[in-house]
Design an enzyme around this catalytic site. Structure first.
Site, PDB file in Angstrom:
ATOM      1  N   ASP A 107     102.318  81.023  -7.831  1.00 55.28           N
ATOM      2  CA  ASP A 107     103.150  82.217  -7.710  1.00 55.28           C
ATOM      3  C   ASP A 107     103.306  82.519  -6.221  1.00 55.28           C
ATOM      4  O   ASP A 107     102.565  81.979  -5.399  1.00 55.28           O
ATOM      5  CB  ASP A 107     102.470  83.405  -8.422  1.00 55.28           C
ATOM      6  CG  ASP A 107     103.253  84.702  -8.237  1.00 55.28           C
ATOM      7  OD1 ASP A 107     104.476  84.678  -8.467  1.00 55.28           O
ATOM      8  OD2 ASP A 107     102.661  85.714  -7.837  1.00 55.28           O
ATOM      9  N   SER A 108     104.242  83.381  -5.903  1.00 54.23           N
ATOM     10  CA  SER A 108     104.433  83.772  -4.509  1.00 54.23           C
ATOM     11  C   SER A 108     103.225  84.561  -3.980  1.00 54.23           C
ATOM     12  O   SER A 108     103.062  84.687  -2.776  1.00 54.23           O
ATOM     13  CB  SER A 108     105.694  84.623  -4.381  1.00 54.23           C
ATOM     14  OG  SER A 108     105.613  85.729  -5.250  1.00 54.23           O
ATOM     15  N   CYS A 167     109.867  89.819 -13.832  1.00 49.15           N
ATOM     16  CA  CYS A 167     109.114  89.737 -12.575  1.00 49.15           C
ATOM     17  C   CYS A 167     107.636  89.920 -12.909  1.00 49.15           C
ATOM     18  O   CYS A 167     107.292  90.727 -13.773  1.00 49.15           O
ATOM     19  CB  CYS A 167     109.568  90.833 -11.616  1.00 49.15           C
ATOM     20  SG  CYS A 167     108.592  90.917 -10.102  1.00 49.15           S
ATOM     21  N   CYS A 219     105.900  82.511 -11.155  1.00 44.94           N
ATOM     22  CA  CYS A 219     106.777  83.410 -10.399  1.00 44.94           C
ATOM     23  C   CYS A 219     108.193  83.376 -10.991  1.00 44.94           C
ATOM     24  O   CYS A 219     108.806  82.299 -11.084  1.00 44.94           O
ATOM     25  CB  CYS A 219     106.794  82.937  -8.951  1.00 44.94           C
ATOM     26  SG  CYS A 219     107.908  83.838  -7.892  1.00 44.94           S
ATOM     27  N   GLU A 271     102.055  96.878  -5.821  1.00 45.69           N
ATOM     28  CA  GLU A 271     101.029  96.415  -4.883  1.00 45.69           C
ATOM     29  C   GLU A 271     100.330  97.583  -4.184  1.00 45.69           C
ATOM     30  O   GLU A 271      99.188  97.464  -3.760  1.00 45.69           O
ATOM     31  CB  GLU A 271     101.647  95.432  -3.884  1.00 45.69           C
ATOM     32  CG  GLU A 271     102.108  94.182  -4.626  1.00 45.69           C
ATOM     33  CD  GLU A 271     102.458  93.004  -3.758  1.00 45.69           C
ATOM     34  OE1 GLU A 271     102.519  93.144  -2.527  1.00 45.69           O
ATOM     35  OE2 GLU A 271     102.692  91.928  -4.345  1.00 45.69           O
ATOM     36  N   HIS A 326     105.321  91.466 -11.591  1.00 44.03           N
ATOM     37  CA  HIS A 326     104.708  92.779 -11.376  1.00 44.03           C
ATOM     38  C   HIS A 326     105.115  93.833 -12.410  1.00 44.03           C
ATOM     39  O   HIS A 326     104.439  94.845 -12.567  1.00 44.03           O
ATOM     40  CB  HIS A 326     105.095  93.315  -9.996  1.00 44.03           C
ATOM     41  CG  HIS A 326     104.484  92.572  -8.855  1.00 44.03           C
ATOM     42  ND1 HIS A 326     104.592  91.200  -8.710  1.00 44.03           N
ATOM     43  CD2 HIS A 326     103.757  93.002  -7.795  1.00 44.03           C
ATOM     44  CE1 HIS A 326     103.958  90.833  -7.608  1.00 44.03           C
ATOM     45  NE2 HIS A 326     103.455  91.899  -7.033  1.00 44.03           N
TER      46      HIS A 326
HETATM   47  N1  DGL Z   1     106.351  86.848  -8.069  1.00 42.46           N
HETATM   48  C1  DGL Z   1     107.655  87.404  -7.793  1.00 42.46           C
HETATM   49  C2  DGL Z   1     108.491  87.325  -9.077  1.00 42.46           C
HETATM   50  O1  DGL Z   1     107.968  87.244 -10.169  1.00 42.46           O
HETATM   51  C3  DGL Z   1     107.577  88.826  -7.302  1.00 42.46           C
HETATM   52  C4  DGL Z   1     107.059  88.959  -5.884  1.00 42.46           C
HETATM   53  C5  DGL Z   1     107.965  88.284  -4.871  1.00 42.46           C
HETATM   54  O2  DGL Z   1     109.053  88.795  -4.588  1.00 42.46           O
HETATM   55  O3  DGL Z   1     107.560  87.235  -4.379  1.00 42.46           O
HETATM   56  O4  DGL Z   1     109.693  87.351  -9.012  1.00 42.46           O
END
Ligand code: DGL
Length: 263
Positions: free
Chosen positions: A8-9, A182, A71, A150, A184
């Site tokens: 993931d990012s 997403c 992600c 976050e 989050h």
């Molecule tokens: N993990 C990213 C997503 O699910 C969210 C955070 C980011 O922008 O990197 O799209």
């Protein structure tokens, strides 16, 4: 048996790891969070593709048998282009959520929320239309949701006002199903429900993707036969920040993440 690789990012992909652990308790997992380069959600297609390839190569160095792109941004922007270049099976988080949403909708109006890059890619929209061309898709980018989560802001006046603004087009269109596109957003379910109403079904792709991973591993006869469950966490920056936030996404503390600087 080899581990499952997840990237993931940053920290949000742990919502997927949580489900993988729940549904596949005997699998070893190697997680990579690209905390040095997060967020992906505002980056260009070319950059997200480059980062995703590097992350996959990192996981392959850990001899993973299977890769899950946790992600949503990388899954929607990069995965369709890079998937066929690797021998290892790779799944993203888009298709499982799409399938559940198309199955769930009664009035054929589905809302999709995600980062700016995810919404710009129109991948959700295209996959929904492929499954059922009659479905109307209303998509809305919600870029402030990631920093809210976050920072630990899951509700309150400010979050509610922002959510109302982002979700206005979905409400106006009368969607009965919304994909939380997403990593989050599952943490903002209560406020999203407050804005859209209890009757709107929220699709959390983490649960669906774990079901899909299990099905694929079973089909390929790759399920771990033993009873080990080692979970290793790597990040490209700031392991302390990762560990602090990780509990929120995983629902329990994570073992200390290892910092890597040569992704
Ligand atoms: N993990 C990213 C997503 O699910 C969210 C955070 C980011 O922008 O990197 O799209």
């Amino acid at each position: 048996m080899k581990p499952i690789g997840v990237f993931d990012s940053g920290v949000g992909g742990l919502t997927v790891v949580k489900e993988l652990i729940r549904q596949l308790p005997f699998e070893d997992i190697v997680y990579f969070g690209d905390t040095a380069r997060v967020p992906y959600g505002i980056k260009s297609k070319e950059t997200i593709i480059r980062f995703s390839i590097e992350n996959i190569l990192f996981l392959l160095r850990h001899k993973v048998k299977f890769i899950c792109v946790a992600c949503n941004t990388a899954s929607s922007v990069a995965l369709p282009i890079i998937k066929s270049h690797f021998k290892v099976p790779i799944v993203g988080v888009i298709a499982p959520g799409v399938r559940e949403a198309v199955y769930a909708t009664q009035n054929k109006r589905i809302g999709v929320i995600g980062t700016s890059s995810t919404i710009r890619s129109r991948n959700y929209e295209n996959q929904i239309k492929e499954l059922n061309p009659q479905v109307k898709v209303i998509a809305s980018a919600c870029p402030l949701f990631v920093p809210f989560v976050e920072e630990g802001w899951f509700g309150g006046k400010v979050v509610l006002e922002v959510a109302k603004t982002y979700l206005k087009p979905l409400k106006k269109a009368g969607v009965d199903t919304v994909i939380l596109g997403c990593t989050h957003y599952p943490l903002l379910k209560p406020v999203i429900k407050e804005v859209l109403g209890k009757k709107v079904k929220l699709i959390d792709s983490a649960q669906q993707v774990a079901i899909e991973v299990k099905e694929i591993l079973t089909g390929l006869n790759l399920l771990n036969k033993g009873h080990s469950s080692r979970h290793k966490f790597y990040v490209s920056d700031n392991p302390e920040w990762f560990s602090r936030l990780a509990k929120r996404f995983l629902g329990r503390p994570v073992p200390k993440a290892t910092m890597v600087d040569n992704v």
